[in-house]
Design a protein around this motif. Structure first.
Motif, short mmCIF file in Angstrom:
data_model
loop_
_atom_site.label_atom_id
_atom_site.label_comp_id
_atom_site.label_asym_id
_atom_site.label_seq_id
_atom_site.Cartn_x
_atom_site.Cartn_y
_atom_site.Cartn_z
N UNK A 183 0.85 -1.19 0.00
CA UNK A 183 0.00 0.00 0.00
C UNK A 183 0.88 1.24 0.00
N UNK A 184 0.26 2.37 -0.18
CA UNK A 184 1.00 3.63 -0.17
C UNK A 184 1.67 3.85 1.18
N UNK A 185 1.07 3.28 2.22
CA UNK A 185 1.63 3.42 3.56
C UNK A 185 2.90 2.60 3.74
N UNK B 204 -1.42 9.68 -8.01
CA UNK B 204 -2.82 10.12 -7.99
C UNK B 204 -3.80 8.97 -8.22
N UNK B 205 -3.27 7.76 -8.24
CA UNK B 205 -4.14 6.59 -8.40
C UNK B 205 -5.08 6.50 -7.21
N UNK B 206 -6.36 6.38 -7.48
CA UNK B 206 -7.39 6.39 -6.43
C UNK B 206 -7.53 5.00 -5.82
N UNK B 207 -6.81 4.77 -4.75
CA UNK B 207 -6.85 3.47 -4.07
C UNK B 207 -5.78 3.43 -3.01
N UNK B 208 -5.89 2.45 -2.12
CA UNK B 208 -4.91 2.34 -1.02
C UNK B 208 -3.65 1.60 -1.45
N UNK C 218 15.35 3.29 -5.81
CA UNK C 218 16.24 4.03 -6.69
C UNK C 218 15.43 5.03 -7.52
N UNK C 219 16.11 5.77 -8.38
CA UNK C 219 15.44 6.85 -9.11
C UNK C 219 14.35 6.33 -10.05
N UNK C 220 14.59 5.19 -10.68
CA UNK C 220 13.58 4.63 -11.59
C UNK C 220 12.33 4.22 -10.82
N UNK C 221 12.51 3.60 -9.66
CA UNK C 221 11.37 3.19 -8.84
C UNK C 221 10.57 4.41 -8.38
N UNK C 222 11.28 5.48 -8.00
CA UNK C 222 10.59 6.71 -7.59
C UNK C 222 9.83 7.31 -8.76
N UNK C 223 10.42 7.26 -9.93
CA UNK C 223 9.79 7.80 -11.13
C UNK C 223 8.47 7.08 -11.41
N UNK C 224 8.48 5.76 -11.26
CA UNK C 224 7.27 4.97 -11.49
C UNK C 224 6.21 5.30 -10.45
N UNK C 225 6.61 5.45 -9.20
CA UNK C 225 5.65 5.76 -8.13
C UNK C 225 4.99 7.12 -8.35
#
Length: 213
Positions: A66-68, A107-111, A95-102
């Protein structure tokens, strides 16, 4: 009481594992950079697969994230497989690529971190993504029925678990320390899984024999 044993003729055959198959960092980047914007559903699953390649978790743990679980620029979770036996928190810096994907899905509506689909559909999407990205080299695998080696295109056998092997394999090539890699992947210390990774890279063998010069 019976004196005969109907199971006496049966033997439990040990599992046969081939060399762990995974993609290189170059192949991973080739998949990540492939333009598949004309298929938004595949594009989402491609991002999820690349993210899994960068944190190395099992798909069962990935689908629980989850985002948490994002804490101080790292993913923290307790592996589901070991939760009952030895509950330890795994922390994987992003890493930077993982952060870029996140950021792409913040703004994805979900937990949950991403809009996940069923695991079977996820695996089917991975195979299609490999094909589109032209990552189709042949690899040697063990046929589960005949227990014989056979050659198959890597896109045909690609799955979510290949992402985990990609994480472990590429890190192991760099540090050659199973316990260090295991602290990031959630493997138990001294895990036999890493015994197979010792045979994965010709460069490692060359480095080893150079010690004899």
């Amino acid at each position: 009481y019976t004196n005969n044993n109907p199971y006496k003729k049966f033997k439990i055959v040990e599992c046969i594992y081939g060399r762990p198959i995974y993609i290189t960092i170059e192949e991973r980047n080739q998949i990540y950079k492939k333009d598949i914007s004309n298929n938004s559903n595949l594009e989402i699953q491609r991002d999820i697969f690349i993210f899994q390649c960068l944190i190395g978790c099992r798909v069962s743990d990935l689908y629980k994230l989850k985002k948490s679980n994002i804490i101080n620029e790292a993913i923290e979770y307790i592996p589901r497989k070991t939760k009952d036996d030895r509950p330890e928190t795994v922390r994987v810096p992003l890493n930077e690529t993982a952060k870029e994907i996140l950021i792409r899905y913040e703004n994805y509506d979900g937990i949950y971190l991403f809009p996940f689909i069923s695991e079977q559909k996820y695996n089917n999407a991975i195979k299609k993504i490999f094909e589109l990205a032209e990552v189709t080299r042949f690899v040697t695998v063990i046929n589960p029925t005949t227990r014989e080696e056979e050659k198959r295109p890597i896109n045909e056998i690609a799955s979510s678990h290949l992402a985990r092997r990609t994480f472990c394999g590429n890190l192991y090539k760099q540090v050659k320390d199973p316990n260090l890699v295991g602290s990031l992947s959630g493997h138990a210390e001294g895990s036999k899984a890493f015994a197979r990774y010792r045979d994965i890279d010709e460069d490692m063998k060359k480095d080893l024999v150079k010690l004899l010069d």
